[in-house]
Motif scaffolding. Structure first.
Motif, PDB file in Angstrom:
ATOM      1  N   LEU A  89       5.869   1.027  -8.808  1.00  0.00           N
ATOM      2  CA  LEU A  89       4.643   1.372  -9.532  1.00  0.00           C
ATOM      3  C   LEU A  89       4.953   2.199 -10.776  1.00  0.00           C
ATOM      4  CD1 LEU A  89       2.004   2.329  -6.779  1.00  0.00           C
ATOM      5  CD2 LEU A  89       1.824   0.484  -8.451  1.00  0.00           C
ATOM      6  N   LEU A  90       5.794   3.227 -10.610  1.00  0.00           N
ATOM      7  CA  LEU A  90       6.130   4.103 -11.733  1.00  0.00           C
ATOM      8  C   LEU A  90       6.917   3.345 -12.802  1.00  0.00           C
ATOM      9  CD1 LEU A  90       7.024   7.323  -9.725  1.00  0.00           C
ATOM     10  CD2 LEU A  90       5.120   7.070 -11.320  1.00  0.00           C
ATOM     11  N   ASN A  91       7.804   2.467 -12.376  1.00  0.00           N
ATOM     12  CA  ASN A  91       8.571   1.668 -13.338  1.00  0.00           C
ATOM     13  C   ASN A  91       7.662   0.755 -14.159  1.00  0.00           C
ATOM     14  OD1 ASN A  91      11.058   2.714 -12.803  1.00  0.00           O
ATOM     15  ND2 ASN A  91      11.718   1.065 -11.458  1.00  0.00           N
ATOM     16  N   ALA A  92       6.537   0.359 -13.550  1.00  0.00           N
ATOM     17  CA  ALA A  92       5.600  -0.537 -14.255  1.00  0.00           C
ATOM     18  C   ALA A  92       4.590   0.238 -15.093  1.00  0.00           C
ATOM     19  CB  ALA A  92       4.881  -1.420 -13.252  1.00  0.00           C
TER      20      ALA A  92
ATOM     21  N   GLU B  91      -1.928  10.094  -5.152  1.00  0.00           N
ATOM     22  CA  GLU B  91      -3.104   9.812  -4.328  1.00  0.00           C
ATOM     23  C   GLU B  91      -2.863   8.625  -3.400  1.00  0.00           C
ATOM     24  OE1 GLU B  91      -6.954   9.663  -6.126  1.00  0.00           O
ATOM     25  OE2 GLU B  91      -6.428  11.129  -7.669  1.00  0.00           O
ATOM     26  N   LEU B  92      -2.213   7.600  -3.913  1.00  0.00           N
ATOM     27  CA  LEU B  92      -1.939   6.416  -3.097  1.00  0.00           C
ATOM     28  C   LEU B  92      -1.017   6.747  -1.918  1.00  0.00           C
ATOM     29  CD1 LEU B  92      -1.429   3.791  -5.947  1.00  0.00           C
ATOM     30  CD2 LEU B  92      -3.303   3.809  -4.285  1.00  0.00           C
ATOM     31  N   LEU B  93      -0.042   7.609  -2.154  1.00  0.00           N
ATOM     32  CA  LEU B  93       0.902   7.980  -1.102  1.00  0.00           C
ATOM     33  C   LEU B  93       0.320   9.003  -0.130  1.00  0.00           C
ATOM     34  CD1 LEU B  93       4.226   8.294  -3.159  1.00  0.00           C
ATOM     35  CD2 LEU B  93       3.626   6.473  -1.566  1.00  0.00           C
TER      36      LEU B  93
ATOM     37  N   TYR C 119      -8.498   6.300   1.210  1.00  0.00           N
ATOM     38  CA  TYR C 119      -8.662   4.864   1.012  1.00  0.00           C
ATOM     39  C   TYR C 119      -7.598   4.380   0.032  1.00  0.00           C
ATOM     40  CZ  TYR C 119     -13.193   4.836   3.377  1.00  0.00           C
ATOM     41  OH  TYR C 119     -14.186   4.931   4.326  1.00  0.00           O
ATOM     42  N   VAL C 120      -6.947   3.276   0.366  1.00  0.00           N
ATOM     43  CA  VAL C 120      -5.965   2.691  -0.549  1.00  0.00           C
ATOM     44  C   VAL C 120      -6.308   1.220  -0.767  1.00  0.00           C
ATOM     45  CG1 VAL C 120      -4.117   4.281   0.125  1.00  0.00           C
ATOM     46  CG2 VAL C 120      -4.367   2.105   1.334  1.00  0.00           C
TER      47      VAL C 120
ATOM     48  N   THR D 190       0.809  -1.235   0.000  1.00  0.00           N
ATOM     49  CA  THR D 190       0.000   0.000   0.000  1.00  0.00           C
ATOM     50  C   THR D 190       0.837   1.278   0.000  1.00  0.00           C
ATOM     51  OG1 THR D 190      -0.094   0.070   2.417  1.00  0.00           O
ATOM     52  CG2 THR D 190      -1.849  -1.146   1.289  1.00  0.00           C
ATOM     53  N   GLY D 191       2.102   1.183   0.413  1.00  0.00           N
ATOM     54  CA  GLY D 191       2.933   2.379   0.456  1.00  0.00           C
ATOM     55  C   GLY D 191       2.637   3.298   1.625  1.00  0.00           C
ATOM     56  N   ILE D 192       1.867   2.823   2.610  1.00  0.00           N
ATOM     57  CA  ILE D 192       1.531   3.692   3.746  1.00  0.00           C
ATOM     58  C   ILE D 192       2.761   3.926   4.625  1.00  0.00           C
ATOM     59  CG2 ILE D 192      -0.899   3.028   3.803  1.00  0.00           C
ATOM     60  CD1 ILE D 192      -0.249   1.130   6.106  1.00  0.00           C
ATOM     61  N   ARG D 193       2.708   5.024   5.379  1.00  0.00           N
ATOM     62  CA  ARG D 193       3.771   5.350   6.324  1.00  0.00           C
ATOM     63  C   ARG D 193       3.668   4.420   7.537  1.00  0.00           C
ATOM     64  NH1 ARG D 193       1.191  10.119   4.706  1.00  0.00           N
ATOM     65  NH2 ARG D 193       2.518  11.613   3.568  1.00  0.00           N
ATOM     66  N   VAL D 194       4.784   4.265   8.250  1.00  0.00           N
ATOM     67  CA  VAL D 194       4.766   3.436   9.461  1.00  0.00           C
ATOM     68  C   VAL D 194       3.828   4.037  10.501  1.00  0.00           C
ATOM     69  CG1 VAL D 194       6.148   2.733  11.457  1.00  0.00           C
ATOM     70  CG2 VAL D 194       7.005   2.333   9.162  1.00  0.00           C
TER      71      VAL D 194
END
Length: 302
Positions: A256-259, A268-270, A179-180, A146-150
């Protein structure tokens, strides 16, 4: 710091808490930056209402003389600019000396990230027959998935997870929520942990916390606890790389960006408020595109 500045600072702090919903850490940083400026004014024998553009220039020169990084100076300028904008809006001062002060250009740090082969090794070290191993597997799958922060990870409660839609309600900075989505690997790891490991950990505490992730005593897991878990996982995976929680977040965005994911979606996800915060990751995709071009185009290389 004089009584006048202390009173104005308190008004500003209340504004941050009530109107801006600022986090305790953000409020504390603003407070420290204003106090540093207050100490400078006291040394110069000036009051807050006597500040002019030249006063701010002297203050900035003192910061650079102290060999502070551009990033630190930039943060202090940003804090004081917001403070003086508030004072001007509330008519506590006659003019804003920060109007023509520009932020120092920061040297952008290239974010560290795991290569895909490296991060795959982290998913193989947890003992899935053990409650703590099940928890650790759920943590690494969720952080990378999800890339969420700790800090966001430790705030998750059971009710924030929707398995039917495979989405997670994240409580972000400044009390902002988003929401992610999460994938099948994270879904399986979460289900296994909730149904088995978490129940065993929760049984050790009489408090019965709503937090998703629990420590060995059944209490809420802290951000420091997550960092220790990640450090241990890196050692068990025999990786010779340093790890910090944001490195997994950086890996999430980079992969994600590489893909081929677009920058706005990753933003938005971050949970980034400004696109410029997300653009720091584009260096990786530029490198990748250049390598693809150099290796693939018939006129790129001999």
């Amino acid at each position: 710091m004089g009584n006048q500045l202390e009173a104005l600072q308190q008004s500003f702090i209340e504004y941050l808490k009530i109107e801006k919903n600022a986090s305790p850490l953000t409020v504390e940083n603003y407070k420290k930056d204003i106090e540093v400026f207050g100490e400078f004014l006291n040394a110069e024998g000036l009051s807050i209402t006597e500040c002019e553009y030249s006063t701010i220039r002297i203050f900035l020169s003192r910061l650079y003389e102290a060999q502070l990084s551009r990033r630190t100076v930039s943060r202090k300028v940003s804090s004081l600019r917001s403070f003086f904008r508030f004072l001007d809006r509330e008519e506590f001062i006659h003019s804003n000396p920060f109007v023509n002060v520009s932020l120092p250009k920061e040297s952008r740090m290239i974010p560290e990230f795991f290569y895909e082969e490296e991060i795959k090794q982290l998913f193989t070290v947890s003992d899935l027959s053990d409650p703590l191993g099940q928890r650790n597997q759920a943590i690494i799958e969720l952080l990378y998935g999800t890339g969420i922060r700790v800090s966001e990870c430790t705030k998750i409660e059971l009710g924030d997870i929707d398995f039917s839609l495979a989405t997670l309600l994240v409580h972000g900075k400044g009390r902002k929520e988003r929401y992610v989505p999460f994938g099948q690997f994270a879904s399986r790891a979460l289900s296994s942990y909730i149904e088995r490991g978490r129940k065993q950990l929760a049984a050790k505490s009489s408090q019965q916390p709503a937090n998703l992730f629990l420590n060995a005593r059944g209490g809420p897991l802290t951000a420091r606890g997550v960092r220790l878990i990640l450090d241990k996982m890196v050692k068990e995976a025999a990786l010779t790389v340093d790890i910090h929680p944001h490195k997994i977040r950086h890996s999430f965005a980079t992969h994600l960006l590489n893909a081929g994911a677009d920058l706005r979606s990753v933003q938005e996800l971050l949970g980034h408020e400004h696109l410029s915060s997300t653009q720091v990751y584009t260096h990786v995709t530029k490198d990748r595109l250049r390598n693809v071009y150099m290796n693939s185009h018939p006129r790129a290389n001999k």
